[in-house]
Motif scaffolding. Structure first.
Motif, PDB file in Angstrom:
ATOM      1  N   ARG A   6      10.080  13.347  21.341  1.00 36.60           N
ATOM      2  CA  ARG A   6      11.406  13.937  20.988  1.00 36.60           C
ATOM      3  C   ARG A   6      12.350  13.070  21.845  1.00 36.60           C
ATOM      4  O   ARG A   6      12.561  13.348  23.097  1.00 36.60           O
ATOM      5  CB  ARG A   6      11.376  15.364  21.235  1.00 36.60           C
TER       6      ARG A   6
ATOM      7  N   VAL B 113      16.635  12.214  22.404  1.00 34.07           N
ATOM      8  CA  VAL B 113      17.873  12.289  22.132  1.00 34.07           C
ATOM      9  C   VAL B 113      18.654  11.399  22.773  1.00 34.07           C
ATOM     10  O   VAL B 113      18.177  10.677  23.609  1.00 34.07           O
ATOM     11  CB  VAL B 113      18.380  13.676  22.755  1.00 34.07           C
TER      12      VAL B 113
ATOM     13  N   ALA C 227      21.275  17.240  26.702  1.00 32.93           N
ATOM     14  CA  ALA C 227      20.233  16.466  26.049  1.00 32.93           C
ATOM     15  C   ALA C 227      18.695  17.211  26.327  1.00 32.93           C
ATOM     16  O   ALA C 227      18.150  17.339  25.637  1.00 32.93           O
ATOM     17  CB  ALA C 227      20.337  15.144  26.219  1.00 32.93           C
TER      18      ALA C 227
ATOM     19  N   ALA D 153      14.971  17.306  24.797  1.00 31.80           N
ATOM     20  CA  ALA D 153      14.582  15.934  25.182  1.00 31.80           C
ATOM     21  C   ALA D 153      13.408  15.599  25.898  1.00 31.80           C
ATOM     22  O   ALA D 153      13.425  15.990  26.998  1.00 31.80           O
ATOM     23  CB  ALA D 153      15.849  15.045  25.285  1.00 31.80           C
TER      24      ALA D 153
ATOM     25  N   ILE E 169      15.496  10.610  26.944  1.00 34.26           N
ATOM     26  CA  ILE E 169      16.874  10.524  26.567  1.00 34.26           C
ATOM     27  C   ILE E 169      17.218   9.182  26.519  1.00 34.26           C
ATOM     28  O   ILE E 169      16.678   8.016  27.530  1.00 34.26           O
ATOM     29  CB  ILE E 169      17.824  11.070  27.577  1.00 34.26           C
TER      30      ILE E 169
END
Length: 359
Positions: free
Chosen positions: A147, A149, A201, A207, A210
């Motif tokens: 994941r 961001v 984030a 996140a 990042i």
């Protein structure tokens, strides 16, 4: 400072989240591309009269060479509704209010009020916006499903809507969300500073990794300090002070016509070597051959301040080709495509590949 014109919308060329690209007729000057941000000015339709800022057209800018729609004077949009007390693009004619993740009316204020740590999350820092897709390609090939961001500061474009890459990466599932920080706006979350942008984030958007790089349209002057990428060094400091794990992606080129950007760009050497006061891991691609030796040698100048991490690039060329096709994202930097400046894209992908090992 601003070249003002009136135009008439001929047609809608294409659109993506937050932006509409148009053909407009400008007086006796023929037809030109124009760009509108509907959330700022409303949605133009064929036949509309539009007020335009044509400065970028007159300057022949590459990245932002549009006539920008400032207003649709005969059909103004409704007033905004809902909370939001942050003013971005402050004290310009298009200043806009947004709801900041860190402001008191935000549902996330309680989380961010005393927040002080990224909890060790890696923060990949790069100079140019064009590094975002290859960084993601290298990272996600090594660790699918991560994941990610993106935090966009205000060194380049202020509206995140300008970036087609963001829209397509989100549609493809390669990018989870965007936070716009400082004067930048239009992200999934808004933040006052890079620091609260990083915290949002991690703590609001969950996140795992990042990525922080300026938006499209960086600015450089050919001087030691006069370039917007100085912010990459400041981002290293922000990530470190917040207990993140900063990873520096080098700006490397074999195809740039400007000597100061051949090999390791002076932007990276200045931002990481002089602006960044905190220690980071710097991903150094193992490009091979004489050019690879040059890159390694120039990167060695950063070794006193940072940890240099050699990263193999085998297989990354094909990874980048597949990502470009799968995500529908055009890999391009300063007008050069993947095979016209392969070293640039391999270097960014190497930073993503290395970061996967930190999770």
């Amino acid at each position: 400072m601003i070249r003002w014109r009136k135009g008439t919308v001929e047609s809608i060329r294409r659109e993506w989240p937050g932006a509409v690209e148009l053909d407009v007729t400008i007086g006796g000057d023929g037809s030109h591309r124009a760009l509108a941000y509907p959330r700022l000015v409303g949605r133009p339709e064929p036949g509309d009269t539009v007020l335009l800022n044509t400065t970028a057209l007159a300057m022949g800018l590459g990245t932002g060479g549009y006539a920008m729609v400032v207003a649709i004077p005969d059909r103004l949009p409704p007033d905004p509704e809902g909370p939001g007390h942050l003013v971005k693009a402050r004290y310009t004619p298009l200043q806009a209010t947004v709801l900041g993740a860190d402001e008191q009316d935000s549902p996330h204020h309680a989380v961010l009020r005393e927040a002080d740590s990224l909890e060790g999350a890696p923060v990949i820092v790069a100079d140019l916006h064009s590094a975002l897709p290859p960084i993601l390609a290298g990272l996600l090939a090594a660790r699918p499903g991560t994941r990610v961001v993106y935090v966009m500061p205000d060194g380049g474009a202020l509206p995140a809507w300008f970036s087609m890459s963001i829209a397509r990466l989100k549609d493809a599932g390669a990018l989870a969300a965007t936070v716009t920080a400082g004067q930048a706006f239009g992200g999934d979350l808004e933040a006052v500073t890079v620091h609260t942008g990083l915290l949002a984030a991690r703590l609001v958007l969950d996140a795992e990794v990042i990525v922080l790089a300026q938006g499209p349209g960086n600015l450089g002057t050919g001087t030691t300090w006069g370039f917007s990428g100085v912010s990459a060094g400041e981002a290293i400091n922000a990530a470190a002070v917040l207990s993140g794990r900063p990873v520096g992606s080098l700006r490397v080129s074999e195809g740039d016509l400007r000597e100061r950007h051949i090999g390791v760009s002076h932007h990276s050497l200045t931002a990481y070597g002089r602006v960044a006061l905190a220690r980071a891991q710097i991903a150094v691609p193992e490009l091979g051959g004489g050019f690879g030796a040059r890159v390694a040698g120039e990167a060695a100048a950063l070794g006193d301040r940072h940890e240099l991490v050699p990263v193999p690039v085998d297989g990354l060329h094909e990874t980048l080709r597949e990502a470009e096709k799968e995500w529908g994202v055009r890999l391009s930097t300063m007008g050069r495509r993947l095979d016209e400046d392969l070293a640039y894209f391999l270097t960014a992908a190497a930073a993503g590949r290395h970061t996967a090992t930190l999770l």
